[in-house]
Design an enzyme around this catalytic site. Structure first.
Site, PDB file in Angstrom:
ATOM      1  N   THR A 146      -5.093  -3.656  -6.388  1.00  0.00           N
ATOM      2  CA  THR A 146      -5.211  -2.063  -6.023  1.00  0.00           C
ATOM      3  C   THR A 146      -3.916  -1.384  -5.870  1.00  0.00           C
ATOM      4  OG1 THR A 146      -7.337  -3.137  -4.883  1.00  0.00           O
ATOM      5  CG2 THR A 146      -6.327  -0.891  -4.177  1.00  0.00           C
ATOM      6  N   CYS A 147      -2.820  -2.190  -5.368  1.00  0.00           N
ATOM      7  CA  CYS A 147      -1.572  -1.248  -5.433  1.00  0.00           C
ATOM      8  C   CYS A 147      -1.397  -0.955  -6.889  1.00  0.00           C
ATOM      9  CB  CYS A 147      -0.607  -2.178  -4.679  1.00  0.00           C
ATOM     10  SG  CYS A 147      -0.976  -2.605  -2.996  1.00  0.00           S
ATOM     11  N   THR A 148      -1.486  -2.076  -7.778  1.00  0.00           N
ATOM     12  CA  THR A 148      -1.035  -1.612  -9.067  1.00  0.00           C
ATOM     13  C   THR A 148      -1.803  -0.432  -9.830  1.00  0.00           C
ATOM     14  OG1 THR A 148      -0.276  -4.134  -9.417  1.00  0.00           O
ATOM     15  CG2 THR A 148      -0.659  -2.595 -11.427  1.00  0.00           C
TER      16      THR A 148
END
Length: 153
Positions: A41-43
């Site tokens: 999700t951060c990517t």
């Protein structure tokens, strides 16, 4: 924290540059807090901001990401995905604590402490004008631009 001065910060980015909020007075700042480099999700969130980076820059924004990862982790993350913005290493958790985004989280029924994904939009005077508490990671830039477009209507 809405409509109040954003807490000042000073931290090192992935290029070993010391970055402060004060140096961006006169510009709109997108300050996004994310849990961990190289996680799905951060990517998605970081790559969405990268894919829309020129549009954000053209509209006067500075983009700054913050997590508790170290400088080396940020270097690898930024290189792997060609991220063009500052990623600040907040290993002592001072910035995340000052912004109130470090707290209890739950995953698969287990509780743990970590960064609560949140984005602060800070105006040219250093005032928090909007907080996105559950960013839509794959469409995060669009969310930000839509908010600013709503202000000009």
């Amino acid at each position: 924290m809405m409509n109040k001065k954003a807490p000042p910060f000073k931290a090192t980015d992935q290029n070993n540059h010391v970055i402060t909020l004060k140096q961006f007075l006169g510009q709109k700042v997108i300050l996004f807090f994310y849990p961990k480099d190289n996680t799905p999700t951060c990517t998605k969130q970081a790559c969405n901001l990268k894919d829309n980076y020129q549009t954000l820059i053209d509209q006067g924004f500075v983009v700054i990401g913050v997590s508790n990862d170290n400088v080396q982790s940020h270097q690898k993350f930024a290189q792997k995905f060609q991220l063009p913005f500052h990623l600040l290493a907040d290993e002592d958790k001072k910035i995340v604590t000052d912004y109130g985004v470090y707290g209890e989280k739950k995953m698969y029924g287990k509780s743990y402490m970590g960064i609560i994904r949140t984005t602060f939009l800070i105006d040219e005077k250093g005032v928090v004008v909007h907080i996105i508490s559950k960013p839509n990671s794959p469409q995060h830039a669009e969310e930000i631009l839509t908010f600013y477009q709503s202000l000009s209507r």
